[in-house]
Design a protein around this motif. Sequence first.
Motif, mmCIF file in Angstrom:
data_model
loop_
_atom_site.group_PDB
_atom_site.id
_atom_site.type_symbol
_atom_site.label_atom_id
_atom_site.label_comp_id
_atom_site.label_asym_id
_atom_site.label_seq_id
_atom_site.Cartn_x
_atom_site.Cartn_y
_atom_site.Cartn_z
ATOM 1 N N ASP A 45 56.254 11.034 43.562
ATOM 2 C CA ASP A 45 56.464 10.370 44.850
ATOM 3 C C ASP A 45 57.815 9.674 44.952
ATOM 4 O OD1 ASP A 45 54.057 11.338 45.719
ATOM 5 O OD2 ASP A 45 52.970 9.458 45.402
ATOM 6 N N TRP A 46 58.531 9.518 43.836
ATOM 7 C CA TRP A 46 59.907 9.035 43.926
ATOM 8 C C TRP A 46 60.705 9.949 44.858
ATOM 9 C CZ3 TRP A 46 61.951 4.574 42.965
ATOM 10 C CH2 TRP A 46 61.503 3.770 41.916
ATOM 11 N N LEU A 47 60.380 11.234 44.857
ATOM 12 C CA LEU A 47 61.114 12.200 45.679
ATOM 13 C C LEU A 47 60.919 11.963 47.173
ATOM 14 C CD1 LEU A 47 60.390 15.408 43.577
ATOM 15 C CD2 LEU A 47 62.427 13.929 43.488
ATOM 16 N N LEU A 48 59.939 11.166 47.557
ATOM 17 C CA LEU A 48 59.689 10.835 48.955
ATOM 18 C C LEU A 48 60.401 9.554 49.383
ATOM 19 C CD1 LEU A 48 55.868 11.637 49.061
ATOM 20 C CD2 LEU A 48 57.768 13.077 49.829
ATOM 21 N N LYS A 49 60.994 8.861 48.433
ATOM 22 C CA LYS A 49 61.769 7.652 48.749
ATOM 23 C C LYS A 49 63.121 8.079 49.328
ATOM 24 C CE LYS A 49 59.195 4.221 46.972
ATOM 25 N NZ LYS A 49 58.876 2.987 47.663
ATOM 26 N N PRO A 50 63.811 7.177 50.024
ATOM 27 C CA PRO A 50 65.130 7.528 50.565
ATOM 28 C C PRO A 50 66.106 7.957 49.463
ATOM 29 C CG PRO A 50 64.353 5.453 51.480
ATOM 30 C CD PRO A 50 63.393 5.829 50.379
ATOM 31 N N ALA A 51 66.992 8.874 49.777
ATOM 32 C CA ALA A 51 67.975 9.376 48.813
ATOM 33 C C ALA A 51 68.844 8.251 48.260
ATOM 34 C CB ALA A 51 68.843 10.451 49.456
ATOM 35 N N SER A 52 68.976 7.168 48.996
ATOM 36 C CA SER A 52 69.787 6.040 48.527
ATOM 37 C C SER A 52 69.219 5.397 47.263
ATOM 38 C CB SER A 52 69.925 4.990 49.631
ATOM 39 O OG SER A 52 68.646 4.495 50.000
ATOM 40 N N ARG A 53 67.966 5.653 46.952
ATOM 41 C CA ARG A 53 67.340 5.108 45.739
ATOM 42 C C ARG A 53 67.745 5.887 44.479
ATOM 43 N NH1 ARG A 53 62.844 1.773 46.014
ATOM 44 N NH2 ARG A 53 63.450 1.464 43.862
ATOM 45 N N ILE A 54 68.306 7.072 44.652
ATOM 46 C CA ILE A 54 68.697 7.901 43.508
ATOM 47 C C ILE A 54 69.914 7.284 42.831
ATOM 48 C CG2 ILE A 54 69.537 10.174 42.787
ATOM 49 C CD1 ILE A 54 68.028 11.320 45.238
ATOM 50 N N GLU A 55 69.811 7.087 41.528
ATOM 51 C CA GLU A 55 70.914 6.510 40.768
ATOM 52 C C GLU A 55 71.773 7.555 40.082
ATOM 53 O OE1 GLU A 55 69.923 3.201 38.348
ATOM 54 O OE2 GLU A 55 68.565 2.391 39.861
ATOM 55 N N GLY A 56 71.295 8.775 40.045
ATOM 56 C CA GLY A 56 72.054 9.866 39.445
ATOM 57 C C GLY A 56 71.269 11.149 39.594
ATOM 58 N N THR A 57 71.977 12.255 39.611
ATOM 59 C CA THR A 57 71.357 13.574 39.661
ATOM 60 C C THR A 57 71.953 14.391 38.530
ATOM 61 O OG1 THR A 57 70.992 13.459 42.035
ATOM 62 C CG2 THR A 57 71.032 15.658 41.057
ATOM 63 N N PHE A 58 71.102 15.015 37.738
ATOM 64 C CA PHE A 58 71.549 15.703 36.533
ATOM 65 C C PHE A 58 71.037 17.141 36.522
ATOM 66 C CE2 PHE A 58 70.837 11.187 35.661
ATOM 67 C CZ PHE A 58 72.146 10.809 35.428
ATOM 68 N N HIS A 59 71.971 18.076 36.368
ATOM 69 C CA HIS A 59 71.622 19.493 36.290
ATOM 70 C C HIS A 59 71.492 19.976 34.850
ATOM 71 C CE1 HIS A 59 73.025 19.217 40.464
ATOM 72 N NE2 HIS A 59 72.153 20.170 40.659
ATOM 73 N N HIS A 60 71.926 19.148 33.911
ATOM 74 C CA HIS A 60 71.876 19.514 32.494
ATOM 75 C C HIS A 60 71.068 18.460 31.739
ATOM 76 C CE1 HIS A 60 74.826 22.573 33.344
ATOM 77 N NE2 HIS A 60 75.550 21.661 33.963
ATOM 78 N N PRO A 61 70.105 18.904 30.931
ATOM 79 C CA PRO A 61 69.250 17.964 30.204
ATOM 80 C C PRO A 61 70.024 16.927 29.380
ATOM 81 C CG PRO A 61 68.382 20.176 30.011
ATOM 82 C CD PRO A 61 69.717 20.295 30.683
ATOM 83 N N GLU A 62 71.137 17.330 28.791
ATOM 84 C CA GLU A 62 71.918 16.396 27.979
ATOM 85 C C GLU A 62 72.418 15.222 28.819
ATOM 86 O OE1 GLU A 62 72.524 19.686 28.267
ATOM 87 O OE2 GLU A 62 71.809 20.402 26.328
ATOM 88 N N GLU A 63 72.802 15.493 30.067
ATOM 89 C CA GLU A 63 73.301 14.429 30.951
ATOM 90 C C GLU A 63 72.177 13.453 31.308
ATOM 91 O OE1 GLU A 63 76.612 17.178 33.286
ATOM 92 O OE2 GLU A 63 74.668 16.770 34.205
#
Length: 135
Positions: A45-63
């Motif tokens: 349900d975090w995905l239903l919160k506003p995008a402004s709540r996202i602190e980072g987006t990672f496409h690679h597991p190491e990141e």
Amino acid sequence: MGRPHHHAYTWLGHGSVLVRPGDAHRRPSHPEFRSAAVIPLECADWLLKPASRIEGTFHHPEEGAAWFTKQLAAHADLFVGTYPSIPTREEHVRTLAAGEDIVGGWWVSNDRFLSLNLIVCSPHRVRPERPCPLT
């Protein structure tokens, strides 16, 4: 953001907010859910919160694993009590590479609760109908 990735979320707040006077505000069906500055009951349900709540987006597991480790280190002086050992960065990389969430929660000083979350997106394994908040 069509390919699988993880969004990072942090919540640090007074523990009483988690149960005020119940948990309805932590459910998507509640009118305050999107604006409530509190962790949702279900990780996806975090995905239903506003995008402004996202602190980072990672496409690679190491990141993503590096972000989680860095957040733990940044908050280490707040921890109170004894906790089981936290998985290693390498274990986090394996979990993220498998397309799973990493969620951690700890009681910290002054009756506060720290929640660190890396939530898989596009699609979420348990809730594939959850849209990416960045689209």
